[in-house]
Design a protein around this motif. Structure first.
Motif, mmCIF file in Angstrom:
data_model
loop_
_atom_site.group_PDB
_atom_site.id
_atom_site.type_symbol
_atom_site.label_atom_id
_atom_site.label_comp_id
_atom_site.label_asym_id
_atom_site.label_seq_id
_atom_site.Cartn_x
_atom_site.Cartn_y
_atom_site.Cartn_z
ATOM 1 N N ALA A 95 0.821 -1.217 0.000
ATOM 2 C CA ALA A 95 0.000 0.000 0.000
ATOM 3 C C ALA A 95 0.854 1.266 0.000
ATOM 4 C CB ALA A 95 -0.940 -0.017 1.199
ATOM 5 N N ASP A 96 1.957 1.272 0.762
ATOM 6 C CA ASP A 96 2.781 2.489 0.815
ATOM 7 C C ASP A 96 3.445 2.772 -0.523
ATOM 8 O OD1 ASP A 96 4.397 0.246 1.038
ATOM 9 O OD2 ASP A 96 5.850 1.230 2.352
ATOM 10 N N GLN A 97 3.829 1.693 -1.232
ATOM 11 C CA GLN A 97 4.429 1.885 -2.549
ATOM 12 C C GLN A 97 3.382 2.356 -3.553
ATOM 13 O OE1 GLN A 97 6.645 -1.504 -3.867
ATOM 14 N NE2 GLN A 97 7.529 -0.455 -5.616
ATOM 15 N N LEU A 98 2.182 1.817 -3.478
ATOM 16 C CA LEU A 98 1.102 2.288 -4.346
ATOM 17 C C LEU A 98 0.831 3.765 -4.129
ATOM 18 C CD1 LEU A 98 -1.677 -0.473 -4.451
ATOM 19 C CD2 LEU A 98 -0.319 0.409 -6.351
ATOM 20 N N ALA A 99 0.838 4.187 -2.873
ATOM 21 C CA ALA A 99 0.583 5.600 -2.561
ATOM 22 C C ALA A 99 1.651 6.489 -3.192
ATOM 23 C CB ALA A 99 0.535 5.791 -1.047
ATOM 24 N N GLN A 100 2.904 6.046 -3.158
ATOM 25 C CA GLN A 100 3.976 6.831 -3.771
ATOM 26 C C GLN A 100 3.787 6.914 -5.280
ATOM 27 O OE1 GLN A 100 8.151 5.406 -4.459
ATOM 28 N NE2 GLN A 100 8.630 6.873 -2.853
ATOM 29 N N TRP A 101 3.409 5.789 -5.896
ATOM 30 C CA TRP A 101 3.190 5.800 -7.343
ATOM 31 C C TRP A 101 2.057 6.753 -7.718
ATOM 32 C CZ3 TRP A 101 3.425 -0.117 -8.887
ATOM 33 C CH2 TRP A 101 4.736 -0.575 -8.697
ATOM 34 N N GLN A 102 1.025 6.791 -6.907
ATOM 35 C CA GLN A 102 -0.129 7.635 -7.212
ATOM 36 C C GLN A 102 0.208 9.120 -7.157
ATOM 37 O OE1 GLN A 102 -2.880 6.138 -4.309
ATOM 38 N NE2 GLN A 102 -3.362 4.277 -5.477
ATOM 39 N N SER A 103 1.285 9.473 -6.464
ATOM 40 C CA SER A 103 1.655 10.885 -6.329
ATOM 41 C C SER A 103 2.930 11.227 -7.093
ATOM 42 C CB SER A 103 1.842 11.233 -4.844
ATOM 43 O OG SER A 103 2.889 10.454 -4.271
ATOM 44 N N CYS A 104 3.322 10.350 -8.054
ATOM 45 C CA CYS A 104 4.612 10.547 -8.723
ATOM 46 C C CYS A 104 4.534 11.459 -9.940
ATOM 47 C CB CYS A 104 5.199 9.190 -9.128
ATOM 48 S SG CYS A 104 4.319 8.374 -10.487
ATOM 49 N N GLY A 105 3.358 11.952 -10.271
ATOM 50 C CA GLY A 105 3.238 12.867 -11.402
ATOM 51 C C GLY A 105 2.880 12.205 -12.712
ATOM 52 N N PHE A 106 2.565 10.938 -12.692
ATOM 53 C CA PHE A 106 2.199 10.220 -13.910
ATOM 54 C C PHE A 106 0.843 10.696 -14.420
ATOM 55 C CE2 PHE A 106 -0.034 6.524 -15.834
ATOM 56 C CZ PHE A 106 0.797 6.303 -16.915
ATOM 57 N N ASP A 107 0.772 11.050 -15.704
ATOM 58 C CA ASP A 107 -0.456 11.531 -16.331
ATOM 59 C C ASP A 107 -1.022 10.408 -17.204
ATOM 60 O OD1 ASP A 107 -2.403 12.731 -17.993
ATOM 61 O OD2 ASP A 107 -1.422 14.674 -17.834
ATOM 62 N N GLU A 108 -2.011 9.693 -16.681
ATOM 63 C CA GLU A 108 -2.551 8.538 -17.382
ATOM 64 C C GLU A 108 -3.165 8.931 -18.724
ATOM 65 O OE1 GLU A 108 -5.347 4.702 -16.398
ATOM 66 O OE2 GLU A 108 -6.010 6.646 -15.653
ATOM 67 N N ALA A 109 -3.923 10.015 -18.730
ATOM 68 C CA ALA A 109 -4.585 10.423 -19.968
ATOM 69 C C ALA A 109 -3.563 10.751 -21.053
ATOM 70 C CB ALA A 109 -5.497 11.618 -19.704
ATOM 71 N N ASP A 110 -2.512 11.455 -20.669
ATOM 72 C CA ASP A 110 -1.475 11.810 -21.639
ATOM 73 C C ASP A 110 -0.740 10.562 -22.125
ATOM 74 O OD1 ASP A 110 0.249 13.975 -22.931
ATOM 75 O OD2 ASP A 110 1.751 12.865 -21.790
ATOM 76 N N TYR A 111 -0.454 9.655 -21.210
ATOM 77 C CA TYR A 111 0.224 8.393 -21.551
ATOM 78 C C TYR A 111 -0.602 7.609 -22.573
ATOM 79 C CZ TYR A 111 1.526 3.460 -20.736
ATOM 80 O OH TYR A 111 1.877 2.142 -20.875
ATOM 81 N N LEU A 112 -1.903 7.491 -22.350
ATOM 82 C CA LEU A 112 -2.756 6.745 -23.277
ATOM 83 C C LEU A 112 -2.923 7.485 -24.601
ATOM 84 C CD1 LEU A 112 -5.500 5.583 -20.734
ATOM 85 C CD2 LEU A 112 -3.737 4.148 -21.796
ATOM 86 N N ALA A 113 -3.103 8.802 -24.528
ATOM 87 C CA ALA A 113 -3.306 9.589 -25.741
ATOM 88 C C ALA A 113 -2.095 9.522 -26.660
ATOM 89 C CB ALA A 113 -3.610 11.033 -25.375
ATOM 90 N N HIS A 114 -0.899 9.435 -26.080
ATOM 91 C CA HIS A 114 0.318 9.351 -26.884
ATOM 92 C C HIS A 114 0.283 8.141 -27.815
ATOM 93 C CE1 HIS A 114 4.495 9.421 -28.065
ATOM 94 N NE2 HIS A 114 4.693 8.233 -27.525
ATOM 95 N N ALA A 115 -0.401 7.076 -27.378
ATOM 96 C CA ALA A 115 -0.513 5.862 -28.191
ATOM 97 C C ALA A 115 -1.848 5.768 -28.906
ATOM 98 C CB ALA A 115 -0.313 4.632 -27.301
#
Length: 461
Positions: free
Chosen positions: A261-281
């Protein structure tokens, strides 16, 4: 004020044009390792690196292998002893007509998000490799030496399966011995977000041919009674996943662990933009395993992908044929403690249990696999590097997973007993392996500065 580091950073800023010119010269060498037509160019790239390392004062050597040569060099003194790995070979450029210019005539191109270096190898891996070399150059220019001992280890077959790598490492254990391995062949989790890879997925490759009739058949004479390998292989492929995207091969998930859970929380706040990631493909939603976020699917879940599927008539127009064979290429990305050999056996058993009467399967016997790798982020060097990256990029650096596979990290552990630290400055949209590959000029500049900071931080103990 850091009286040791600050002059090095100033030197990097002042010498950026010269550092860029050196990279452009390196990029002009078409070092495509998988194509024998470029063998001499691969050797030329290795010789270029040797000469450049020697210009720093390093003892550099071109090391022959049955394939393309390795480059080794050493410079500096004192602890720690760091082994830096990169590769000088590049991917083929096909399809050439999709490039906006000659892939080996690199150019600077202004884009809304900033200037980029456009050319094959700019991001994978020549630009990344040179960020480290240029950081060392600046240290030596300012202080006459490095703050620690560096061994350079550059490969020329990474893009063609590294056939010479393991024998070379086994034969040169003493020369490659160090305290920690550094690898710069990775991306940042999001533009401007400095990242240290904490885990890598493993890889399993497999390929099979499904045979039916003894020859191609006329579909008028045999359409209906005949077994059609293309139809049967489609059924087999459809059986690999259920409606939720979960792999149905028995035993496939053995060794897969849920993310804490603590690692998931860090990933959720790492700045990853899901919409941009998907749109790129060109996508609007994630199509992976349901119940897991896009980042979890990419970094922490295993996959079974169909990479190639063919059979029958491929030419223009129609040919009314039932083919004698159909073919499939598969790769699996592995996580946790998944065993490539067990996965391969389970995958083959799944296929063979579903073969119809009169069909047979032939497997490729020359494909390899490697397990996932987890980095030892508890080592103090990792936190020192994370803080150094945070200082350079003016935002908190993150420990991030990585969806790809970098077998060298595993080999450093199994052959040399070394932990690896993976820090890269590429962006997800750098188009590596594709036409119009690019590398951000800011990423190149700040990548050099980042390595200078990391060398300073980890050498203070």
């Amino acid at each position: 004020m850091n009286t040791r580091l600050d002059p090095v950073l100033s030197r990097i800023d002042g010498d950026l044009d010269a550092a860029l010119a050196r990279l452009m010269e390196f990029l002009r060498i078409p070092s495509i390792s998988t194509d024998p037509a470029y063998r001499e160019d691969c050797t030329r790239a290795a010789e270029w690196l040797c000469a450049d390392l020697r210009s720093l004062g390093a003892e550099a050597e071109l090391c022959p292998t049955p394939g393309h040569p390795m480059v080794m060099g050493r410079i500096g003194s004192g602890a720690p002893h760091l082994l830096f790995y990169g590769h000088y070979d590049v991917q083929p450029v096909d399809p050439l007509d999709l490039w906006d210019h000659d892939p080996f005539a690199p150019v600077l191109e202004d884009r809304p998000a900033g200037t980029v270096i456009r050319g094959r190898g700019a991001s994978d891996d020549k630009g990344q490799l040179m960020t480290f070399v240029e950081a060392c150059r600046a240290w030596i220019a300012e202080h006459g030496t490095l703050p620690c001992t560096i061994t350079f280890f550059f490969e020329g077959e990474e893009e063609s399966g590294s056939p010479s790598l393991i024998p070379f490492m086994e034969a040169n254990r003493d020369r490659l011995s160090a305290d920690l391995a550094l690898i710069c062949d990775t991306t940042m989790v999001s533009p401007g977000v400095p990242s240290i890879s904490s885990q890598l997925r493993g890889m399993l490759k497999d390929e099979f041919t499904l045979s039916g009739p003894s020859m191609d058949l006329h579909s008028g004479h045999y359409g209906g009674p005949a077994l059609n390998p293309l139809r049967e292989i489609a059924k087999l492929i459809a059986s690999f996943h259920d409606e939720t995207g979960r792999v149905t091969v028995e035993g496939f998930y053995e060794g897969v662990h849920e993310v804490p859970a603590d690692q998931l929380a860090q990933w959720q706040s790492c700045g990853f933009d899901e919409a941009d990631y998907l749109a790129h493909a060109g996508m609007t939603v994630s199509h992976g395993e349901q119940g897991y976020s896009t980042l979890e699917q990419q970094w922490a879940r295993p996959t079974l992908e169909i990479n190639g599927l063919w059979g029958g008539y491929q030419g223009p127009g129609t040919k009314t044929v039932i083919p004698a064979e159909a073919h499939c290429k598969i790769t699996c990305r592995l996580v946790g403690d998944q065993d490539p050999d067990k996965i391969r056996a389970a995958l083959r058993a799944h296929v063979e249990a579903r073969l119809p009467v009169d069909a047979k399967v032939t497997w490729d016997l020359h494909l390899d696999g490697s397990p996932a790798a987890v980095m030892n982020t508890a080592r103090p060097e990792f936190e020192a590097a994370r803080q150094a990256l945070s200082d350079e990029w003016n935002r908190e650096a993150v420990f991030a997973g990585m969806g790809g596979s970098i077998p060298i990290a595993g080999y450093f552990t199994t052959i040399l007993g070394l932990d690896s630290m993976l820090v890269g400055y590429a962006d997800d949209d750098d188009r590596i392996h594709s036409p119009n590959e690019k590398y951000g000029l800011t990423n190149y500049h700040k990548g050099i500065r980042s390595w200078a900071r990391i060398l300073d931080a980890v050498s203070k103990g």
